[in-house]
Design an enzyme around this catalytic site. Structure first.
Site: not given
Ligand code: NAP
Ligand code: G4F
Length: 346
Positions: A14, A61, A84-85, A127, A129, A151, A155, A181
């Site tokens: 994303q 990675l 990241a995973q 993050t 988290e 996770y 991080k 986000h």
């Molecule tokens: P995402 O949609 O899950 O994207 C993760 C990316 O990492 C994908 O391009 C994935 O590639 C790649 N990846 C996973 N494993 C890999 C590996 N072994 N080698 C190389 N690439 C790999 O995550 P996002 O929401 O865009 O978030 C971007 C970053 O911000 C992540 O590090 C996430 O943990 C962090 N973050 C996200 C949020 C949020 O709310 N979105 C908040 C805080 C921090 P594939 O397409 O091949 O799977």
């Molecule tokens: O949308 P979530 O899976 O996001 P979570 O766990 O907050 O993590 C995301 O935000 C982090 C930043 O704070 C990032 F670092 C991370 O990579 C990711 O982008 O879950 C949000 C909340 C959690 O409390 C979860 O327990 O929703 C609750 N939830 C309730 N039902 C659920 C569900 N989450 C998911 N995925 N699926 C459900 O059915």
């Protein structure tokens, strides 16, 4: 001066998609690293109509020589480590893999930067988290960390590695402590997109119920487009430090579901408690949402709400999209996808 080159790991995710668009608009040469997969992972870049403007490098990675080789070849000015995973739920069942990619992957990349391109600027996707069992409300750059998932722990390792490489080697590296986000490009395993897609399927096809876990968890949800702008701003400032990026508002999962239902024109009534809780459609009595314990986590992050004051002051950054607008945008996109039978991300 020639255009700057940015290397984005995780470009297929994303944030990678929105960041690529932003950097291309600013005139950067954007190189995205992708790992090999059996499917086509570029649907987000196609959606944003930027696929042809990006160069790609194959990078896994977890492979040392591969990471170094890409840095030697690309010689980036700026590196955004977004790979990241990133799914918290899966980190409980795949903790070692998550650590290899999310923690050691960041270290591997920083070692590459230190030895191959030490003048490159480096952004790490930290993050909220990491705050986990929060020690302070709202959370700031000074709030102590207490991660609650493999996770979050991974991080945090990456986060402290960035601090250490900055202090030990003087690298220009920093972390954005980003709160949740979302966007229409969010993965469907995350709660917000799961809900907007589920609501669209219920509204248009009568499919359901949507099964979810903990309804009481609170999150500070912003728009991914705003948050990638903060990433870029962080690498443009002279003072190299870490920033909280958040909206300062928090809502429960239940609130998010209600907003999405309402955006589909559906009013919900909740009944029951805990694992037996349900939401029915007021107009028809049909079950729209049910609680399924399978989606609960072994340890939960109950409350996240960030204080973005430092980012406002030092980066002139503020969120521009309110949660209500974000939910409406996600619902509209998923309604269109479902009605045209074209659900991206599968
Ligand atoms: P995402 O949609 O899950 O994207 C993760 C990316 O990492 C994908 O391009 C994935 O590639 C790649 N990846 C996973 N494993 C890999 C590996 N072994 N080698 C190389 N690439 C790999 O995550 P996002 O929401 O865009 O978030 C971007 C970053 O911000 C992540 O590090 C996430 O943990 C962090 N973050 C996200 C949020 C949020 O709310 N979105 C908040 C805080 C921090 P594939 O397409 O091949 O799977
Ligand atoms: O949308 P979530 O899976 O996001 P979570 O766990 O907050 O993590 C995301 O935000 C982090 C930043 O704070 C990032 F670092 C991370 O990579 C990711 O982008 O879950 C949000 C909340 C959690 O409390 C979860 O327990 O929703 C609750 N939830 C309730 N039902 C659920 C569900 N989450 C998911 N995925 N699926 C459900 O059915």
């Amino acid at each position: 001066m020639a255009n700057k080159t940015a290397l984005i790991t995780g470009i297929t995710g994303q944030d990678g998609a929105y960041l690529s668009k932003l950097l291309l608009e600013k005139g950067y040469r954007v190189v995205g690293s992708m790992r090999r997969t059996s499917g086509i992972g570029t649907w987000r870049l196609r959606d944003l109509q930027i696929l042809d403007d990006i160069e790609f490098a194959s990078m896994e990675l977890t492979e040392d020589s591969n990471v170094r080789g890409v840095l030697e070849k690309i010689k980036p000015d700026e590196i955004y480590n977004l790979a990241a995973q990133s799914f918290v739920g899966d980190s409980f069942t795949q903790p070692i893999y998550t650590t290899q990619v999310t923690a050691v992957g960041a270290l591997r990349l920083l070692e590459g930067v230190r030895t191959v391109v030490p003048t490159a600027k480096f952004y790490q996707a930290s993050t909220s988290e990491m705050f986990g069992k929060v020690q302070q409300v709202p959370q700031t750059e000074e709030t102590p960390f207490y991660p609650r998932s493999p996770y979050g722990v991974a991080k945090l390792f990456a986060h402290w590695t960035v601090v250490n490489y900055r202090e030990a080697y003087g690298l220009h590296c920093c972390s954005g402590i980003l709160f949740n986000h979302e966007s229409p490009l969010r993965g469907i395993e995350f709660l917000p997109r799961k809900v907007t897609l589920g609501m669209a399927k219920y509204a248009l096809r009568g499919e359901g119920p949507l099964r979810v876990g903990n309804l009481e968890a609170k999150r500070d949800w912003g728009h991914a487009r705003d948050y990638v702008d903060a990433m870029w701003r962080m690498l443009q400032t002279a003072s190299v430090t870490d920033f909280v990026v958040a909206t300062g508002r928090t809502h429960t999962v239940r609130d998010f579901i209600e907003m999405a239902a309402s955006a589909c024109g559906i009013a919900l009534d909740w009944q029951g408690t805990g694992h037996n809780e349900l939401a029915t459609e007021r107009a028809t009595g049909k079950v729209v949402v049910s609680v399924d314990p399978a989606f609960y986590r072994p340890s939960e992050v109950d409350l996240l709400v960030g204080d973005p004051s430092l980012a406002k002051e030092a980066l002139d950054w503020s969120p521009t999209v309110r949660l209500e607008e974000l939910v409406a945008e996600m619902v509209e996109a998923d309604m269109q996808r479902v009605s045209s039978n074209h659900v991206s991300g599968f």
